[in-house]
Scaffold this active site. Sequence first.
Site, PDB file in Angstrom:
ATOM      1  N   LYS A  68       0.815  -1.225   0.000  1.00  0.00           N
ATOM      2  CA  LYS A  68       0.000   0.000   0.000  1.00  0.00           C
ATOM      3  C   LYS A  68       0.848   1.275   0.000  1.00  0.00           C
ATOM      4  O   LYS A  68       0.463   2.269  -0.594  1.00  0.00           O
ATOM      5  CB  LYS A  68      -0.938   0.015   1.215  1.00  0.00           C
ATOM      6  CG  LYS A  68      -2.061  -1.024   1.121  1.00  0.00           C
ATOM      7  CD  LYS A  68      -3.001  -0.905   2.307  1.00  0.00           C
ATOM      8  CE  LYS A  68      -4.012  -2.042   2.288  1.00  0.00           C
ATOM      9  NZ  LYS A  68      -4.994  -1.944   3.372  1.00  0.00           N
ATOM     10  N   ASP A 105     -10.294   2.116   2.492  1.00  0.00           N
ATOM     11  CA  ASP A 105     -10.439   1.313   3.712  1.00  0.00           C
ATOM     12  C   ASP A 105     -11.293   2.024   4.765  1.00  0.00           C
ATOM     13  O   ASP A 105     -12.196   1.438   5.356  1.00  0.00           O
ATOM     14  CB  ASP A 105      -9.058   1.007   4.321  1.00  0.00           C
ATOM     15  CG  ASP A 105      -8.293  -0.012   3.502  1.00  0.00           C
ATOM     16  OD1 ASP A 105      -8.931  -0.869   2.867  1.00  0.00           O
ATOM     17  OD2 ASP A 105      -7.049   0.043   3.503  1.00  0.00           O
TER      18      ASP A 105
END
Length: 281
Positions: A68, A105
């Site tokens: 990420k 997220d």
Amino acid sequence: MNAIDRYAVLGQPIAHSKSPRIHQLFAEQTGECLQYSALEVPAEQFTDVVTSFFANDGKGLNCTVPLKELAWAYAECKTERAQLAKAVNTLALQKDGSVLGDNTDGIGLVTDLKHNHGIVLSGRRILILGAGGASRGIILPLLEEVPEFIVIANRTLAKAQQLVTEFAGKGSVSACSYTDLKGQSFDLIINATSSSLTHELPPLPEGLLANQGSCYGLAYSNKATVFVIWGLENKALKSLDGLGMLVEQAAEAFYIWRGIRPKTAPIIDLLNAERYFATQL
Ligand code: ATR
């Protein structure tokens, strides 16, 4: 003939990922024609794999652990939530050929808490356990719900304090150690540590969860995690794991790529039923 639009999730390891199944279900539900695969990619090959993917009909990527931060560095432009999270889980090819980075997220978590479980965030006292990448990704969307305050507790206090410095301008947020939690209570406790992976729990004092409070662990598993069990033992109104967040963050990525918002409830129900039956075998 136009080539089929390609999408993928990149990570290492990746074999366990539910993302290909979730996106296939979204595509069937919405009538979108696309292909979504899982690719195991070591960090050192990340840039080459992503560049080649977008050069060969690739339209979007999800990136998971440990990629990420690399995706964040790769993206030429980023949303504010991704910029502050310093982590990107969704890359999208734009019409002008540039690559946008987003982090879905946190919004996935907020949607699951509020819309799927009816958990109120506004005006509530929220505790986040952990100050790593997973915590970083959820702080801004939670602050945007205007809780009374957010406390970040971490084993290594300096990491929690660093997050407070970065997010202080966005709402009421403070840092503490686990021992400082004694005597405090919260309406919502979110476990964003990686301790579930080793079936461990941070040291949590008695009385930490307020009456009618709820627990949410970002990790998910076919069996109840130690944190979900802790919540049940501490009389949580709801004690949940992160399966709903997983589906909601995927829906947000699907929307970014395709401009269509899939219905998540039937997919969450299906995955919950599947894992229930998996534990019965
Ligand atoms: P992720 O990307 O999953 O957030 P990370 O950035 O490595 O992974 O962060 C892991 C987090 O879980 C950290 O907050 C870590 O605490 P430290 O910063 O003190 O290392 C926390 N963590 C991991 N195992 C833990 C345990 N057994 N008890 C308490 N906290 C733990």
